[in-house]
Design a protein around this motif. Structure first.
Motif, PDB file in Angstrom:
ATOM      1  N   UNK A  37     -62.391  56.795  73.670  1.00 50.09           N
ATOM      2  CA  UNK A  37     -61.035  56.403  74.141  1.00 50.09           C
ATOM      3  C   UNK A  37     -60.459  57.047  75.442  1.00 50.09           C
ATOM      4  N   UNK A  38     -59.878  56.041  76.258  1.00 51.43           N
ATOM      5  CA  UNK A  38     -59.190  56.788  77.330  1.00 51.43           C
ATOM      6  C   UNK A  38     -57.717  57.008  77.016  1.00 51.43           C
ATOM      7  N   UNK A  39     -57.230  58.055  77.022  1.00 46.64           N
ATOM      8  CA  UNK A  39     -55.800  58.551  76.593  1.00 46.64           C
ATOM      9  C   UNK A  39     -54.932  58.900  77.815  1.00 46.64           C
ATOM     10  N   UNK A  40     -53.708  59.078  77.801  1.00 45.08           N
ATOM     11  CA  UNK A  40     -52.691  59.469  78.834  1.00 45.08           C
ATOM     12  C   UNK A  40     -52.101  60.775  78.245  1.00 45.08           C
ATOM     13  N   UNK A  41     -51.906  61.759  79.293  1.00 45.47           N
ATOM     14  CA  UNK A  41     -51.213  62.944  78.825  1.00 45.47           C
ATOM     15  C   UNK A  41     -49.799  62.847  79.688  1.00 45.47           C
ATOM     16  N   UNK A  42     -48.645  62.541  79.256  1.00 48.34           N
ATOM     17  CA  UNK A  42     -47.462  62.241  80.028  1.00 48.34           C
ATOM     18  C   UNK A  42     -46.757  63.769  80.077  1.00 48.34           C
ATOM     19  N   UNK A  43     -46.251  63.841  81.185  1.00 51.32           N
ATOM     20  CA  UNK A  43     -45.609  65.093  81.422  1.00 51.32           C
ATOM     21  C   UNK A  43     -43.835  65.145  81.427  1.00 51.32           C
ATOM     22  N   UNK A  44     -43.315  64.114  80.589  1.00 48.53           N
ATOM     23  CA  UNK A  44     -42.038  64.042  80.467  1.00 48.53           C
ATOM     24  C   UNK A  44     -41.882  65.276  79.466  1.00 48.53           C
ATOM     25  N   UNK A  45     -40.377  65.316  79.219  1.00 42.90           N
ATOM     26  CA  UNK A  45     -39.979  66.307  78.243  1.00 42.90           C
ATOM     27  C   UNK A  45     -40.360  66.329  76.735  1.00 42.90           C
TER      28      UNK A  45
END
Length: 145
Positions: free
Chosen positions: A36-44
């Motif tokens: 898997x290629x996943x994203x770590x979002x920095x929104x609240x």
């Protein structure tokens, strides 16, 4: 992660991953690569909940049980449909603002056994337009499927 990385992975074979919430009332399956290629979002909201994003086309997601347990939360533009289990409070998937035609699965809510490897890349919400443009293709199913 860039668009060429995703384009190269478009021909990777898919496996069926299963997952769900903590109390197991909400259960789903999703077709995605074993690596898997996943994203770590920095929104609240993502930062506070620790959500790791696996965005897939809607045709690759199936809710198996628990529709009656889901509670919806929206904020800001109201486009994203944040879906939580009303019993245990876990958000195992939702319909994201960036991909309203797909589903976003919390990779941390996948059952053990089918994920061979997970690569995590940053999704910079401070530069949302550029970050969204770079991943626009994720909810589009290739025509060969």
């Amino acid at each position: 992660m860039n668009s060429s990385t995703y384009a190269a992975s478009a021909h990777v074979s898919l496996v069926t991953h299963r997952g769900g919430c903590h109390c197991r009332r909400v259960r789903f399956e999703v077709e995605a690569p074993a690596q898997l290629e996943v994203l770590d979002c920095n929104c609240s909201i993502c930062r506070m909940t620790g959500f790791l994003h696996l965005i897939v086309p809607a045709v690759r997601f199936r809710l198996l049980s628990g529709a009656e347990s889901l509670v919806e939360y929206t904020f800001n533009t109201g486009t994203a449909r944040h879906l939580f289990c009303g019993h245990c409070g876990i958000k195992s998937f939702y319909v994201p603002r960036s991909h309203p035609d797909g589903f976003d699965i919390n990779a941390r809510c996948l059952d053990e056994g089918t994920v061979a490897r997970m690569t995590i890349a940053l999704f910079d919400d401070g530069n949302r337009d550029a970050a969204t443009a770079a991943i626009a293709h994720l909810s589009v199913a290739p025509e060969a499927e």
